[in-house]
Write a protein that holds these residues in place. Structure first.
Motif, short mmCIF file in Angstrom:
data_model
loop_
_atom_site.label_atom_id
_atom_site.label_comp_id
_atom_site.label_asym_id
_atom_site.label_seq_id
_atom_site.Cartn_x
_atom_site.Cartn_y
_atom_site.Cartn_z
N ASN A 37 0.86 -1.18 0.00
CA ASN A 37 0.00 0.00 0.00
C ASN A 37 0.90 1.24 0.00
O ASN A 37 1.73 1.41 0.89
N LEU A 38 0.71 2.06 -1.00
CA LEU A 38 1.58 3.22 -1.20
C LEU A 38 0.78 4.52 -1.11
O LEU A 38 -0.39 4.56 -1.50
N LYS A 39 1.43 5.56 -0.63
CA LYS A 39 0.85 6.90 -0.67
C LYS A 39 1.63 7.71 -1.70
O LYS A 39 2.85 7.80 -1.63
N ILE A 40 0.89 8.28 -2.65
CA ILE A 40 1.49 9.15 -3.66
C ILE A 40 1.12 10.59 -3.31
O ILE A 40 -0.07 10.93 -3.27
N SER A 41 2.12 11.40 -3.02
CA SER A 41 1.89 12.79 -2.62
C SER A 41 2.33 13.72 -3.73
O SER A 41 3.47 13.65 -4.20
N TYR A 42 1.41 14.58 -4.15
CA TYR A 42 1.70 15.59 -5.17
C TYR A 42 1.88 16.93 -4.46
O TYR A 42 0.96 17.40 -3.78
N SER A 43 3.05 17.55 -4.61
CA SER A 43 3.31 18.85 -4.00
C SER A 43 3.53 19.88 -5.09
O SER A 43 4.15 19.60 -6.11
N GLY A 44 3.05 21.08 -4.84
CA GLY A 44 3.18 22.16 -5.80
C GLY A 44 2.22 23.26 -5.42
O GLY A 44 1.93 23.48 -4.24
N LYS A 45 1.71 23.97 -6.42
CA LYS A 45 0.73 25.02 -6.16
C LYS A 45 -0.48 24.45 -5.44
O LYS A 45 -1.06 25.08 -4.57
N GLN A 49 16.78 32.88 1.70
CA GLN A 49 15.84 32.12 2.51
C GLN A 49 14.43 32.16 1.92
O GLN A 49 13.74 31.14 1.84
N GLU A 50 14.01 33.34 1.48
CA GLU A 50 12.68 33.46 0.89
C GLU A 50 12.59 32.70 -0.42
O GLU A 50 11.54 32.14 -0.76
N LEU A 51 13.70 32.66 -1.15
CA LEU A 51 13.73 31.89 -2.40
C LEU A 51 13.54 30.40 -2.11
O LEU A 51 12.79 29.70 -2.81
N LYS A 52 14.21 29.91 -1.06
CA LYS A 52 14.05 28.50 -0.67
C LYS A 52 12.61 28.21 -0.24
O LYS A 52 12.04 27.17 -0.56
N ASP A 53 12.02 29.17 0.49
CA ASP A 53 10.63 28.99 0.95
C ASP A 53 9.67 28.90 -0.24
O ASP A 53 8.75 28.07 -0.24
N ILE A 54 9.89 29.76 -1.23
CA ILE A 54 9.03 29.75 -2.41
C ILE A 54 9.16 28.44 -3.17
O ILE A 54 8.17 27.84 -3.61
N GLU A 55 10.39 27.96 -3.31
CA GLU A 55 10.61 26.70 -4.03
C GLU A 55 9.97 25.52 -3.29
O GLU A 55 9.42 24.62 -3.91
N SER A 56 10.06 25.53 -1.95
CA SER A 56 9.46 24.44 -1.19
C SER A 56 7.93 24.46 -1.30
O SER A 56 7.28 23.42 -1.19
N LEU A 57 7.36 25.63 -1.53
CA LEU A 57 5.91 25.75 -1.66
C LEU A 57 5.40 25.35 -3.04
O LEU A 57 4.38 24.67 -3.17
N GLU A 99 1.69 24.09 -14.37
CA GLU A 99 1.12 25.27 -13.73
C GLU A 99 1.92 25.65 -12.49
O GLU A 99 2.16 26.83 -12.23
N SER A 100 2.32 24.65 -11.71
CA SER A 100 3.11 24.92 -10.51
C SER A 100 4.46 25.53 -10.87
O SER A 100 4.93 26.47 -10.22
N TRP A 101 5.09 24.98 -11.91
CA TRP A 101 6.40 25.49 -12.33
C TRP A 101 6.29 26.93 -12.82
O TRP A 101 7.13 27.78 -12.47
N ASN A 102 5.27 27.22 -13.61
CA ASN A 102 5.08 28.59 -14.11
C ASN A 102 4.81 29.55 -12.97
O ASN A 102 5.31 30.69 -12.96
N HIS A 103 4.03 29.09 -11.99
CA HIS A 103 3.74 29.95 -10.84
C HIS A 103 5.01 30.19 -10.03
O HIS A 103 5.25 31.31 -9.54
N LEU A 104 5.84 29.16 -9.91
CA LEU A 104 7.11 29.29 -9.19
C LEU A 104 8.00 30.34 -9.86
O LEU A 104 8.59 31.20 -9.18
N GLN A 105 8.08 30.30 -11.19
CA GLN A 105 8.92 31.27 -11.90
C GLN A 105 8.39 32.69 -11.72
O GLN A 105 9.18 33.64 -11.56
#
Length: 270
Positions: free
Chosen positions: A121-129, A233-241, A202-208
């Motif tokens: 049993n696996l959990k697939i997690s999608y992270s992004g916008k 630091q804020e750049l890292k925070d944005i990328e993690s989000l 969409e997440s990648w474009n929003h990140l840019q």
């Protein structure tokens, strides 16, 4: 790739932990917890310490979960992929042990061969916008490599015991468990590659866009060390989000020995 319904997952989880299901209807579960499950999930350590010290029997709570969005305003706890309660249950699964071995209960009185199945049993997690989780339950027959993509739900009607029945015996796997697990992972990864990943674009474009805004804000402060550190630091925070990431993690799994008749039915339900 078949995803296990969250409602069925919860029903299986609490049933396997010996909780009584008081209601199971149209996306609502009402559950009588056991002492153990109350201690694990209900965050009442002081209560349980108190009754145990006095030698009194505890009174485990009842809990209701709602998985049907159309009933979320009713009395009960709305639970969904990504909710804190579901993450708590995932963590509880990890503390309870990730691997089990079970045998199909057989009462034929005749020698019966049991076929090995690796269930993961696996959990697939999608992270992004936007973030979401999915649960996948896959069974791999360790004799011929056939897969069932809805394994836990199909196992729900089968009587399974931790001890093998009299006159039953297990067949030796041809596929090693490590190899079987890798086959399951390869299948999941291939299915993910074949999916439409507009969400990732969409997440990648929003990140840019967010990075450009941040760079514009700090463009005249690059020579100031304090501002530069804050920018990094804020750049890292944005990328993690917003950086699109797919993570695959194991919830639990096991080795299930099933009769040939049951195995044939599992092939048909793929």
């Amino acid at each position: 790739m078949t995803l296990v319904n969250l409602h069925d997952f919860l029903n299986d989880y609490f049933t396997s932990n010996h909780c009584e299901i008081l209601e199971n209807n149209n996306g609502k579960l009402h559950i009588q917890l056991t002492d153990k499950m109350d201690e694990l999930l209900m965050n009442r350590p002081f209560y349980w310490q108190y009754v145990k010290k006095l030698g009194y029997p505890g009174e485990p709570m009842k809990i209701s979960f709602i998985t049907n969005p159309n009933r979320r305003e009713e009395e009960g706890e709305w639970i969904h992929f990504g909710s804190p309660r579901l993450h708590q249950i995932f963590r509880a699964l990890q503390t309870q042990g990730k691997f089990t071995k079970l045998y199909e209960h057989v009462q034929s009185g005749q020698r019966t061969a049991l076929v090995p199945w690796l269930v993961t049993n696996l959990k697939i997690s999608y992270s992004g916008k936007q973030k979401k989780d999915e649960i996948v339950s896959i069974g791999l027959q360790l004799i011929n490599g056939a897969m069932n993509l809805n394994m836990m739900q199909d196992l729900d009607t089968i009587s399974l015991k931790p001890k093998i029945s009299d006159f039953s015996y297990t067949m030796t796997p041809i596929i090693r468990m490590k190899s079987g697990y890798q086959r399951i992972l390869n299948y999941v990864e291939q299915e993910l590659q074949n999916k439409d990943h507009i969400w990732a674009e969409e997440s990648w474009n929003h990140l840019q866009s967010e990075k450009k805004l941040l760079e514009h804000f700090y463009q005249d402060t690059t020579e100031d060390e304090e501002y530069e550190n804050r920018f990094e630091q804020e750049l890292k925070d944005i990328e993690s989000l917003y950086k699109p990431v797919i993570d695959i993690s194991v919830i639990n799994g096991g080795l299930f020995y099933l009769t040939q008749q049951t195995s044939n039915k599992l092939f048909l339900s793929r």
